[in-house]
Design an enzyme around this catalytic site. Structure first.
Site, PDB file in Angstrom:
ATOM      1  N   CYS A 344       0.847  -1.205   0.000  1.00 28.45           N
ATOM      2  CA  CYS A 344       0.000   0.000   0.000  1.00 28.45           C
ATOM      3  C   CYS A 344       0.877   1.248   0.000  1.00 28.45           C
ATOM      4  O   CYS A 344       1.347   1.680   1.058  1.00 28.45           O
ATOM      5  CB  CYS A 344      -0.920   0.008   1.217  1.00 28.45           C
ATOM      6  SG  CYS A 344      -2.000   1.463   1.278  1.00 28.45           S
ATOM      7  N   CYS A 347      -0.402   4.186   2.261  1.00 27.10           N
ATOM      8  CA  CYS A 347      -0.247   4.003   3.709  1.00 27.10           C
ATOM      9  C   CYS A 347       1.206   4.130   4.134  1.00 27.10           C
ATOM     10  O   CYS A 347       1.542   4.849   5.078  1.00 27.10           O
ATOM     11  CB  CYS A 347      -0.768   2.634   4.119  1.00 27.10           C
ATOM     12  SG  CYS A 347      -2.474   2.315   3.672  1.00 27.10           S
ATOM     13  N   ASP A 348       2.082   3.385   3.449  1.00 28.99           N
ATOM     14  CA  ASP A 348       3.444   3.215   3.929  1.00 28.99           C
ATOM     15  C   ASP A 348       4.446   4.159   3.289  1.00 28.99           C
ATOM     16  O   ASP A 348       5.581   4.273   3.778  1.00 28.99           O
ATOM     17  CB  ASP A 348       3.895   1.766   3.686  1.00 28.99           C
ATOM     18  CG  ASP A 348       3.007   0.766   4.406  1.00 28.99           C
ATOM     19  OD1 ASP A 348       2.421   1.155   5.437  1.00 28.99           O
ATOM     20  OD2 ASP A 348       2.889  -0.376   3.951  1.00 28.99           O
TER      21      ASP A 348
END
Length: 518
Positions: A344, A347-348
């Protein structure tokens, strides 16, 4: 810090606060502390029940705790909870201020009954759409049970701490100083992990349920549509899902769902669940199907077995278990999953600020990921198996315009390299020369498509395609009478949310037709 419209909205929310509490801030001389103080002063000015102190002694600066007078704050934010986490802040303000939480009485009682000491820490990023679920769940637990303490930490702001604890994926949760879990988790999932008897109690409840007319297995768009269409027929309908929302929960921007110009995955997932709950549908979460036992006779009952030990029975079944991100299946991938191998980028990505990363996959998802990451990291190398990228031309043009992006085509990923604790590089084969080459980097984002969640059906009579997808006819029925399927897990082409919704509705109508004819 907060614009006028946001302040007006927040003021209306804070009118629901019924008991006074304090915000206790720990600050330093930095710019972020200045910004945080400004935001907290604006918040306290909106409610006479909230006061602000700046004499906090937390080790993390800037941070602030929410505390009732005379008590230690059990809900703490380290950093500025803006972006996706602003909603988490608003909910925390309301809940500490006495506003009742949106949780069932059974869940609230389960939280109150927890014994022991639970000191949670969650590392999040402001761009992570998965993080608020975890932050909000743990905040709620801390509000309800005095044995629970939770700190939500902006990983991008506390980089040294993130590197020291080797946090390479968000949300990352620690419990009493030790790694607890990573990735999206619901309140029920967290409780199931720390309340050892919860799964057994839930399995017993499910085993005692009467048979359904239609049992939907899976809670994504296809499963939600199937449940709605079945329930509208007035028949007994159940949904058993590992997590309601499915893969949509991991999707950032959705701009092609007809009549909705733009939304985000978690918002759409919540809307789907809310719509289902308007009907008499029995929703059973945290249930992963492991076995299907078809009815032995035409008028008999199908059985679905779950890893919790529960068994549900139904006259018809709709399989809507969806798909998941395809993995590379190379040495080192599993070892370094969440330690440099990620799936992701939204997200990361912030955790890799100033670092070198690779994106595996040259389709739309891979190119979009590379474009997004290029604005955060030092350098992106996109690696594609074929001789050309497969993404839309407009995305390719944008990608090639970026100065910190390299593109390698006709390359096969062979191994994820690491030092035992984190990723250090990637080995790939040049498919023109068969030469092995290595990229030195700190992160690898895998974006190579989907794999259907149908492995659990391999020992069943349900016919699967060579790709492992469930074969269905024009009414959504599988090779087993009375068992239907819909969505990304099936052979229906073009894996799109809008198509999954239509297929779910069709499968439900097919199941109803089967019921009235048999």
């Amino acid at each position: 810090m907060l614009d006028v419209n946001l302040q007006n909205q927040l003021k209306s929310y804070l009118e629901k606060v019924t008991q006074p509490f304090e915000i206790v801030a720990t600050l330093d001389e930095g710019q972020k502390s200045t910004e945080l103080l400004e935001m907290l002063e604006e918040i306290t000015a909106l409610s006479d029940k909230i006061s602000l102190r700046t004499d906090g002694q937390d080790a993390r600066r800037p941070s602030f705790a929410l505390a009732c007078p005379g008590q230690q704050g059990r809900v703490v934010f380290a950093g500025l909870p803006m972006g996706h986490e602003f909603t988490s802040l608003v909910l925390a303000l309301l809940q500490v201020g006495g506003h009742p939480p949106k949780a069932t009485p059974e869940v609230i009682e389960q939280i109150r009954s927890l014994e022991g000491t639970f000191r949670f820490e969650t590392y999040y990023s402001l761009s992570c759409q998965n993080c608020p679920d975890v932050v909000q769940a743990l905040n709620l637990m801390a509000v309800i049970n005095p044995n629970v303490h939770h700190v939500a930490i902006d990983g991008a702001l506390f980089q040294e701490e993130v590197e020291h604890r080797e946090v390479m994926s968000v949300p990352s949760i620690f419990l009493n100083g030790q790694p607890f879990d990573q990735g999206r988790m619901s309140l029920e999932q967290i409780l199931a992990r720390i309340d050892k008897g919860a799964a057994e109690r839930e399995a017993k409840k499910l085993n005692d349920k009467a048979a359904f007319d239609v049992l939907v297995v899976g809670g994504g768009p296809a499963g939600a549509a199937a449940a709605i269409y079945a329930a509208r027929k007035g028949i007994r309908t159940g949904v058993a899902a590992e997590r309601f929302g499915g893969q949509v929960l991991d999707t950032m921007a959705i701009e092609n769902f007809v009549s909705v110009p733009h939304t985000e995955g978690p918002k759409l997932a919540a809307a789907l669940e809310n719509h289902v709950r308007e009907y008499e549908v029995d929703i059973m979460n945290l249930q992963r199907a492991v076995k299907l036992v078809p009815a032995q006779e035409e008028a008999g009952l199908h059985q679905v077995h779950f890893d919790s030990g529960a068994v549900l029975r139904s006259k018809t079944v709709i399989l809507a278990t969806g798909a998941r991100w395809r993995e590379m299946n190379v040495p080192g991938e599993q070892k370094y999953r969440a330690r440099g191998v990620a799936y992701c980028p939204h997200c990361d990505g912030p955790l890799y600020k100033g670092k070198r990363v690779a994106v595996i996959g040259g389709g739309n998802s891979g190119v979009e990921a590379a474009i997004d990451l290029a604005g955060v990291v030092a350098h992106v190398t996109l690696v594609e198996f074929m001789t050309e990228l497969r993404a839309d031309a407009v995305l390719q043009k944008k990608l090639r315009s970026l100065p910190n992006v390299d593109i390698i085509t006709h390359a096969q990923t062979m191994e994820v390299n690491g030092d035992g604790s984190k990723v250090t590089g990637l080995t790939y084969k040049d498919r023109d020369t068969d030469a092995l080459k290595r990229l030195d980097l700190e992160g690898i984002f895998v974006q190579i498509g989907l794999v259907p969640n149908a492995e659990w059906l391999q020992e069943s009579p349900v016919a699967l395609s060579q790709r492992g997808e469930i074969q269905v006819d024009d009414r959504g029925m599988t090779s087993v009478p009375g068992v239907f399927a819909a969505g990304d897990v099936t052979t229906v082409p073009y894996k799109q949310i809008v198509i999954a919704v239509g297929e779910g509705a069709k499968a439900a109508l097919g199941a109803f037709d089967h019921l009235i004819r048999h």
